[in-house]
Enzyme design. Sequence first.
Site, short mmCIF file in Angstrom:
data_model
loop_
_atom_site.label_atom_id
_atom_site.label_comp_id
_atom_site.label_asym_id
_atom_site.label_seq_id
_atom_site.Cartn_x
_atom_site.Cartn_y
_atom_site.Cartn_z
N CYS A 206 -0.13 6.85 -7.61
CA CYS A 206 -1.46 6.90 -7.88
C CYS A 206 -2.19 5.65 -8.42
O CYS A 206 -1.68 5.03 -9.11
CB CYS A 206 -1.53 8.22 -8.72
SG CYS A 206 -3.44 8.38 -9.17
N CYS A 209 -3.41 6.47 -12.17
CA CYS A 209 -2.55 6.78 -13.28
C CYS A 209 -1.17 6.28 -13.16
O CYS A 209 -0.23 6.55 -14.07
CB CYS A 209 -2.84 8.08 -13.74
SG CYS A 209 -1.95 9.21 -12.51
N CYS A 228 -2.89 13.53 -6.68
CA CYS A 228 -2.14 13.55 -7.91
C CYS A 228 -2.18 14.61 -8.76
O CYS A 228 -3.33 14.70 -9.28
CB CYS A 228 -2.64 12.27 -8.66
SG CYS A 228 -1.90 11.79 -10.13
N ASP A 356 11.57 -13.53 7.23
CA ASP A 356 12.80 -12.68 6.38
C ASP A 356 12.71 -11.32 7.41
O ASP A 356 11.86 -10.55 7.56
CB ASP A 356 11.84 -12.11 5.14
CG ASP A 356 12.76 -11.24 4.52
OD1 ASP A 356 13.95 -11.06 4.80
OD2 ASP A 356 12.29 -10.69 3.23
#
Length: 450
Positions: A206, A209, A228, A356
């Site tokens: 989230c 938070c 969330c 990569d």
Amino acid sequence: MSIRDKFAITVGKSAHWFLHTFRNGGSSFPGKLADRLAPNALAALGKDYDTIIITGTNGKTLTTALTVKALRQKYPDILSNPTGSNMFQGILTVFMAHRHHGSEKGLAVLEVDEANVAHVAAQLHPKMFVMTNIFRDQMDRYGEIYTTYDKILAGVKLAPEATIVANGDAPIFNSKDLPNPKVYYGFNLPSEGDTRADVNTDGVLCPVCDHILHYHFNTYANLGDYFCPHCGFHRPDLKYTVNAVNTLLPTKSQFDLDGHPATINIGGMYNIYNTLAAYTVAREFGVAGDTIVDALAGDETVFGRQEVITVDGKQVTIILVKNPVGLNQVLTMIKNDPQPYSLAVLLNSNYADGIDTSWIWDGKFEDLDYAAMPAVIAGGHRHKDIALRLKVAGVADDHLQVADNVTDAIPLIKAIPNDRIYVLATYTAMLALRKALADQNYVTQKLVNK
């Protein structure tokens, strides 16, 4: 337009004419030359266009092609970059090559590399930004997904009045407070309860938070109806939606597109998202929904994006792969093919591919049934790496054929007894394969990046 701009554009146009008349073409050099002579040449050319920038990790090229196809139902004169030359110089070349007709502003629909959005937006002042998704991709160039998003936002902040059309199912596009008008699109499917994305998925924290996001349903990767449970952060309201997926095969997808029965002759959940993005843009530009659906129903051939090329009677499907999320979606699509097929994977590690190549280990190659294939081909500059990955996935030594480079893979492809072969290729490997097939007269149009 200044004298300097006129001179630079004339030189660039001359270079474009020469390369396309006497050589194999060139999508970047004319723009690079003009930019050196006049750094504001793109601004001078772009003042006669309303510009739509399409960006994101996966789906830019196909979304751009579908958007152009839908918008042409109302706007016949559209400038675009269909070959996927999406860096600044390539975009400048496209503007120099296009002849604008009429006194009214033209429409430019541009695929733009994420790291080039700010440079392009600074000169073109776009009317709309379209954001498909952001996943880990070429980390040597972009870094983590939040770094990539910051590169895009650097361009968005230069045009605060431009409309943002974003994939509402991607949490990252709802993580920043921006002054721009926003239009979200996404999937509106039945709830699966309280679920989570796969444990090996990026971008599921989230942004408010830092707790793990939950989903009412999860389409793939970190996309879906997220929320969330800790702070209440959730998916924004969607203006345009896919309401059901009825058929999902490698060569056909049928779904409910904002209340319209829709069919596209390509596979993959990710391509339904691309279609929805194109639909959203066209609707915002005043094209009727049923008109868009009819326009998108035909065959759509895009270089290296499920492009089917007939090679000695075999149907060779070329699919660009460049990161784990896109690769896994392609593998899922192939796995659902009810007909026999073989597989070739061509891995390069040039700058345009990403140096990569460790991302191949996040691909779920184990999901395919290699015992049902008479042969599997590993090729490209990094043929040893992809050969090892395929062996770990379960490809037997006597089933695996290795080509030191892309061109050497063609005779192996021809020799496989299957009539249908999927070729998964990184960007420069795809270019090299198409050029080699064009040289052998299997492709009528070459795609060369210079």
